[in-house]
Write a protein that holds these residues in place. Structure first.
Motif, short mmCIF file in Angstrom:
data_model
loop_
_atom_site.label_atom_id
_atom_site.label_comp_id
_atom_site.label_asym_id
_atom_site.label_seq_id
_atom_site.Cartn_x
_atom_site.Cartn_y
_atom_site.Cartn_z
N LEU A 11 0.84 -1.34 -0.11
CA LEU A 11 -0.08 0.11 -0.10
C LEU A 11 0.74 1.18 -0.03
N ARG A 12 1.92 1.08 0.46
CA ARG A 12 3.19 2.67 0.53
C ARG A 12 3.16 3.09 -0.87
N GLN A 13 2.84 2.09 -1.82
CA GLN A 13 3.33 2.39 -3.14
C GLN A 13 2.08 3.02 -3.86
N PHE A 14 1.13 3.51 -3.04
CA PHE A 14 -0.12 4.16 -3.61
C PHE A 14 -0.43 5.45 -2.74
N GLU A 15 -1.23 6.14 -3.56
CA GLU A 15 -1.70 7.39 -2.69
C GLU A 15 -3.21 6.76 -2.45
N LEU A 16 -3.64 6.97 -1.04
CA LEU A 16 -5.16 6.37 -0.76
C LEU A 16 -5.88 7.67 -0.38
N THR A 17 -7.01 7.93 -0.87
CA THR A 17 -7.70 8.91 -0.56
C THR A 17 -9.16 8.36 -0.34
N GLN A 18 -9.61 8.63 0.80
CA GLN A 18 -11.14 8.05 1.30
C GLN A 18 -12.13 9.39 1.46
N ARG A 19 -12.99 9.28 0.74
CA ARG A 19 -14.20 10.19 0.68
C ARG A 19 -15.48 9.32 0.69
N GLY A 20 -15.98 9.62 1.98
CA GLY A 20 -17.25 8.79 2.27
C GLY A 20 -17.12 7.26 2.30
N ASP A 21 -17.94 6.50 1.45
CA ASP A 21 -17.62 4.96 1.42
C ASP A 21 -16.89 4.67 0.31
N ARG A 22 -15.91 5.49 -0.54
CA ARG A 22 -15.17 5.31 -1.50
C ARG A 22 -13.54 5.51 -1.32
N LEU A 23 -12.91 4.63 -1.77
CA LEU A 23 -11.45 4.82 -1.48
C LEU A 23 -10.70 4.87 -3.04
N THR A 24 -10.06 6.03 -3.25
CA THR A 24 -9.30 6.10 -4.52
C THR A 24 -7.96 5.67 -4.29
N ILE A 25 -7.48 4.83 -5.26
CA ILE A 25 -5.95 4.44 -4.99
C ILE A 25 -5.23 4.82 -6.39
#
Length: 157
Positions: free
Chosen positions: A137-151
């Motif tokens: 996971l450290r190789q990705f930028e993770l952004t959570q908004r509500g019930d969705r996760l953008t990777i």
């Protein structure tokens, strides 16, 4: 004749209900793409992010786990995937200390995103989804908004 109709209706309803349960458990059976480096995952009804992917070209279900240091697999799953069992080690888990084994993954794919040469741990006797730990996971930028996760895959510098 009516017995046959009712039997077929019951089979159809059972199949539809099973499909709904599978979609509720893993709503990301088909990963949503934003672009070639970005995917979006929906939370399941328990608040977890699961997604279909592959290890060494073989299908698996990943559970994203920011609390796991490395990718972790159950003993039966590692055996199915043909992963080598390396040296023994002691693991600190939420359930306490357990004995596990080092392993190595050649390729790990999540949608169009593929990682190479990752360390992993095998936890014998357990049965869980493949935990996608921080070494992946450290190789990705993770952004959570509500019930969705953008990777989003971060290009190595």
């Amino acid at each position: 004749m009516w017995l046959l109709v009712w039997g077929l209706a019951l089979i159809l309803l059972t199949w539809l209900f099973q499909q709904k349960l599978e979609r509720d458990y893993n709503p990301n059976q088909q990963v949503q793409l934003l672009d070639s480096r970005t995917i979006v995952l929906d939370q399941n009804r328990h608040g977890h992010y699961l997604a279909n992917g592959a290890i060494n070209g073989q299908p698996v279900v990943f559970l994203l786990d920011t609390g796991a240091t490395q990718v972790a697999l159950s003993g039966p799953e590692a055996k199915r995937l043909g992963l080598p069992r390396g040296p023994e080690l002691t693991l600190n888990t939420a359930a306490g200390r357990v004995t596990g084994y080092h392993s190595h993954i050649k390729t790990l794919s999540l949608g169009p995103l593929t990682l190479y040469d990752l360390d992993a741990v095998i936890v014998p006797g357990s049965n869980f989804e493949v935990l996608l730990g921080m070494n992946a996971l450290r190789q990705f930028e993770l952004t959570q908004r509500g019930d969705r996760l953008t990777i989003k895959y971060l290009t190595p510098e």
